[in-house]
Design a protein around this motif. Sequence first.
Motif, PDB file in Angstrom:
ATOM      1  N   ALA A 300       0.831  -1.209   0.000  1.00  0.00           N
ATOM      2  CA  ALA A 300       0.000   0.000   0.000  1.00  0.00           C
ATOM      3  C   ALA A 300       0.866   1.260   0.000  1.00  0.00           C
ATOM      4  O   ALA A 300       0.571   2.236  -0.694  1.00  0.00           O
ATOM      5  CB  ALA A 300      -0.935  -0.014   1.207  1.00  0.00           C
ATOM      6  N   CYS A 301       1.957   1.240   0.784  1.00  0.00           N
ATOM      7  CA  CYS A 301       2.873   2.384   0.824  1.00  0.00           C
ATOM      8  C   CYS A 301       3.483   2.654  -0.545  1.00  0.00           C
ATOM      9  O   CYS A 301       3.533   3.804  -1.015  1.00  0.00           O
ATOM     10  CB  CYS A 301       3.984   2.140   1.845  1.00  0.00           C
ATOM     11  SG  CYS A 301       3.484   2.243   3.580  1.00  0.00           S
ATOM     12  N   CYS A 302       3.947   1.601  -1.195  1.00  0.00           N
ATOM     13  CA  CYS A 302       4.605   1.766  -2.493  1.00  0.00           C
ATOM     14  C   CYS A 302       3.614   2.186  -3.573  1.00  0.00           C
ATOM     15  O   CYS A 302       3.981   2.895  -4.515  1.00  0.00           O
ATOM     16  CB  CYS A 302       5.323   0.487  -2.886  1.00  0.00           C
ATOM     17  SG  CYS A 302       6.722   0.115  -1.799  1.00  0.00           S
ATOM     18  N   THR A 303       2.376   1.761  -3.444  1.00  0.00           N
ATOM     19  CA  THR A 303       1.339   2.235  -4.371  1.00  0.00           C
ATOM     20  C   THR A 303       1.146   3.735  -4.233  1.00  0.00           C
ATOM     21  O   THR A 303       0.976   4.453  -5.225  1.00  0.00           O
ATOM     22  CB  THR A 303       0.009   1.508  -4.109  1.00  0.00           C
ATOM     23  OG1 THR A 303       0.191   0.096  -4.286  1.00  0.00           O
ATOM     24  CG2 THR A 303      -1.078   1.985  -5.063  1.00  0.00           C
ATOM     25  N   GLU A 304       1.196   4.230  -2.994  1.00  0.00           N
ATOM     26  CA  GLU A 304       1.075   5.673  -2.779  1.00  0.00           C
ATOM     27  C   GLU A 304       2.283   6.411  -3.352  1.00  0.00           C
ATOM     28  O   GLU A 304       2.141   7.506  -3.898  1.00  0.00           O
ATOM     29  CB  GLU A 304       0.912   5.983  -1.290  1.00  0.00           C
ATOM     30  CG  GLU A 304      -0.397   5.501  -0.690  1.00  0.00           C
ATOM     31  CD  GLU A 304      -1.617   6.028  -1.441  1.00  0.00           C
ATOM     32  OE1 GLU A 304      -1.625   7.231  -1.790  1.00  0.00           O
ATOM     33  OE2 GLU A 304      -2.531   5.234  -1.702  1.00  0.00           O
ATOM     34  N   VAL A 305       3.482   5.842  -3.212  1.00  0.00           N
ATOM     35  CA  VAL A 305       4.670   6.452  -3.811  1.00  0.00           C
ATOM     36  C   VAL A 305       4.491   6.548  -5.326  1.00  0.00           C
ATOM     37  O   VAL A 305       4.782   7.583  -5.940  1.00  0.00           O
ATOM     38  CB  VAL A 305       5.933   5.643  -3.471  1.00  0.00           C
ATOM     39  CG1 VAL A 305       7.139   6.179  -4.231  1.00  0.00           C
ATOM     40  CG2 VAL A 305       6.201   5.672  -1.971  1.00  0.00           C
ATOM     41  N   PHE A 306       4.003   5.477  -5.926  1.00  0.00           N
ATOM     42  CA  PHE A 306       3.757   5.446  -7.373  1.00  0.00           C
ATOM     43  C   PHE A 306       2.774   6.540  -7.772  1.00  0.00           C
ATOM     44  O   PHE A 306       2.994   7.274  -8.745  1.00  0.00           O
ATOM     45  CB  PHE A 306       3.223   4.074  -7.769  1.00  0.00           C
ATOM     46  CG  PHE A 306       2.898   3.929  -9.230  1.00  0.00           C
ATOM     47  CD1 PHE A 306       3.901   3.634 -10.143  1.00  0.00           C
ATOM     48  CD2 PHE A 306       1.610   4.092  -9.687  1.00  0.00           C
ATOM     49  CE1 PHE A 306       3.613   3.503 -11.501  1.00  0.00           C
ATOM     50  CE2 PHE A 306       1.315   3.962 -11.036  1.00  0.00           C
ATOM     51  CZ  PHE A 306       2.311   3.672 -11.944  1.00  0.00           C
ATOM     52  N   LYS A 307       1.688   6.695  -7.025  1.00  0.00           N
ATOM     53  CA  LYS A 307       0.677   7.705  -7.347  1.00  0.00           C
ATOM     54  C   LYS A 307       1.220   9.121  -7.156  1.00  0.00           C
ATOM     55  O   LYS A 307       0.922  10.024  -7.947  1.00  0.00           O
ATOM     56  CB  LYS A 307      -0.575   7.476  -6.498  1.00  0.00           C
ATOM     57  CG  LYS A 307      -1.323   6.198  -6.857  1.00  0.00           C
ATOM     58  CD  LYS A 307      -2.682   6.109  -6.179  1.00  0.00           C
ATOM     59  CE  LYS A 307      -2.584   5.921  -4.702  1.00  0.00           C
ATOM     60  NZ  LYS A 307      -3.915   5.743  -4.063  1.00  0.00           N
ATOM     61  N   LEU A 308       2.009   9.312  -6.101  1.00  0.00           N
ATOM     62  CA  LEU A 308       2.577  10.640  -5.856  1.00  0.00           C
ATOM     63  C   LEU A 308       3.532  11.052  -6.970  1.00  0.00           C
ATOM     64  O   LEU A 308       3.594  12.224  -7.355  1.00  0.00           O
ATOM     65  CB  LEU A 308       3.310  10.653  -4.509  1.00  0.00           C
ATOM     66  CG  LEU A 308       2.427  10.678  -3.266  1.00  0.00           C
ATOM     67  CD1 LEU A 308       3.233  10.289  -2.031  1.00  0.00           C
ATOM     68  CD2 LEU A 308       1.800  12.059  -3.077  1.00  0.00           C
ATOM     69  N   MET A 309       4.291  10.097  -7.496  1.00  0.00           N
ATOM     70  CA  MET A 309       5.273  10.416  -8.529  1.00  0.00           C
ATOM     71  C   MET A 309       4.640  10.563  -9.910  1.00  0.00           C
ATOM     72  O   MET A 309       5.127  11.337 -10.735  1.00  0.00           O
ATOM     73  CB  MET A 309       6.351   9.328  -8.580  1.00  0.00           C
ATOM     74  CG  MET A 309       7.364   9.398  -7.460  1.00  0.00           C
ATOM     75  SD  MET A 309       8.152  11.014  -7.293  1.00  0.00           S
ATOM     76  CE  MET A 309       8.711  11.329  -8.953  1.00  0.00           C
ATOM     77  N   THR A 310       3.573   9.830 -10.180  1.00  0.00           N
ATOM     78  CA  THR A 310       3.022   9.814 -11.537  1.00  0.00           C
ATOM     79  C   THR A 310       1.723  10.590 -11.683  1.00  0.00           C
ATOM     80  O   THR A 310       1.351  10.947 -12.798  1.00  0.00           O
ATOM     81  CB  THR A 310       2.755   8.366 -11.981  1.00  0.00           C
ATOM     82  OG1 THR A 310       1.741   7.786 -11.133  1.00  0.00           O
ATOM     83  CG2 THR A 310       4.031   7.524 -11.889  1.00  0.00           C
ATOM     84  N   ALA A 311       0.996  10.824 -10.566  1.00  0.00           N
ATOM     85  CA  ALA A 311      -0.329  11.458 -10.605  1.00  0.00           C
ATOM     86  C   ALA A 311      -1.312  10.623 -11.423  1.00  0.00           C
ATOM     87  O   ALA A 311      -2.267  11.154 -11.995  1.00  0.00           O
ATOM     88  CB  ALA A 311      -0.248  12.875 -11.151  1.00  0.00           C
ATOM     89  N   ALA A 312      -1.087   9.297 -11.466  1.00  0.00           N
ATOM     90  CA  ALA A 312      -1.951   8.417 -12.252  1.00  0.00           C
ATOM     91  C   ALA A 312      -3.276   8.111 -11.552  1.00  0.00           C
ATOM     92  O   ALA A 312      -4.202   7.605 -12.192  1.00  0.00           O
ATOM     93  CB  ALA A 312      -1.222   7.109 -12.548  1.00  0.00           C
ATOM     94  N   ALA A 313      -3.379   8.408 -10.268  1.00  0.00           N
ATOM     95  CA  ALA A 313      -4.594   8.128  -9.509  1.00  0.00           C
ATOM     96  C   ALA A 313      -4.606   9.028  -8.282  1.00  0.00           C
ATOM     97  O   ALA A 313      -3.570   9.574  -7.879  1.00  0.00           O
ATOM     98  CB  ALA A 313      -4.656   6.648  -9.098  1.00  0.00           C
ATOM     99  N   PRO A 314      -5.766   9.204  -7.629  1.00  0.00           N
ATOM    100  CA  PRO A 314      -5.831  10.069  -6.437  1.00  0.00           C
ATOM    101  C   PRO A 314      -4.967   9.517  -5.304  1.00  0.00           C
ATOM    102  O   PRO A 314      -4.890   8.306  -5.096  1.00  0.00           O
ATOM    103  CB  PRO A 314      -7.320  10.040  -6.064  1.00  0.00           C
ATOM    104  CG  PRO A 314      -8.032   9.609  -7.293  1.00  0.00           C
ATOM    105  CD  PRO A 314      -7.095   8.694  -8.014  1.00  0.00           C
TER     106      PRO A 314
END
Length: 436
Positions: A300-314
């Motif tokens: 879950a943490c790494c998914t948030e890192v991915f979203k923060l870097m790419t803006a692919a999802a909220p």
Amino acid sequence: METDSVSSSTRRQWNHLNKVLSRTGPFVQAGFDVTAGLTVLQEAKILVVGAGGLGCEMLKDLAMMGFVDIHVIDCDTIEISNLNRQFLFRTKDVGRSKAVVAAEFINKRVAGCNVTAHFCKIEDKDPEFYYQFNVIVSGLDAIGPRRWLNTMLFGLLQPSSEMNPAEMINIIPLVDGGTEGFKGNLRVIIPSHADYPCVECMLDLYPPQITYPLCTLTHRPRLPEHCIEYVKLIQWNRDNPFGEVELDGDDPTHLQWVYERAMERATEFGIESVTYRLTQGVVKHIIPAVASTNATIAAACCTEVFKLMTAAAPFLNNYLVLNNSDGIYTYTYAAERKRDCKICGTLPIPLKISSKKLSLNDLIDQLVSDYQMAKENISIRTIMKNGSDQTLYMASLAEQTSLNLTKTLPQLMIDDGQLIVVIDNHLMKKFVINYV
């Protein structure tokens, strides 16, 4: 021939991620660049804090997610008890640095990934070290280091300009995960964002540490934990086995001494089950870890890192709880920022002054000590009762304002209850002076 920074082999390796990053959709956020693709992951610089149960999972997830520039910091060494869940380590690694071994394993296993290890405490690094990262993801096992890291990241904030001091730059998000047995949690902290409270705002959400009545420890111990706590809290300071030094839970010689004394006390009161591992857990406040919980929270943490870097999802807004004790249950909610938080709050902080004879220089020294400000960058102005402001000191104009440093606060027209604004390159805070 490839014309961009991402090779064809890399595209094939991360084809599933490229599909997400090369297509727009209803969930993408402001800043999403459909043309960037995998490049945003290749250019990101991520710091993993902690290489233990959560940290090993985070490193594996980030590397397998396409991030190639990862740093990991941890001051611990590998122990036999780590091997059941910290899967990047082997028996031959016992005694070595967790950060170093974890980095070696990922670099060898995941082609193209470069993990840099830092075998030290997080407090040993200066602000410039943390300033270089795009996102920091934490798997710490104690509240103290979390609070230090939180303060550091808020200290990196700078006003975008003197004309607009409320708008901040140097914003580095923190994704913080934690586990306790079958329970886990995750919070996303974005410094300066009004909807994202900091660690200090959410201290009440951390479970209280287990404490035992002193009379029980001294006179009527009933549990092995009582014997260990007695040695830790009373006998250590009384006997000073290694001189007048604090008990270090990471020092094997300290732990061995506590274990042996706890065994003696347990034998005296007919108590069994004092073990070295239990001693270590009590001294360091370690709660037994479960590998599946670590894996879930790390993912879950790494998914948030991915979203923060790419803006692919909220992004997560802003707190997630996992409970595997009775089935599998998770939920999220938006924790609120405390307006009076001393780190991120908007209300002025009461600043207690012990004497009206305190000089402006003494006040600056107090701010540097209590709020980790940088004296060489600090500036102070006071808000007058008529609403106007007066600059008292500015490091960049030291020659013109240094005469104020030796003046007392009353001489500078700073009365009880006076509002002052303190700014350095890393922090902006408002304080209310209270003479006590």
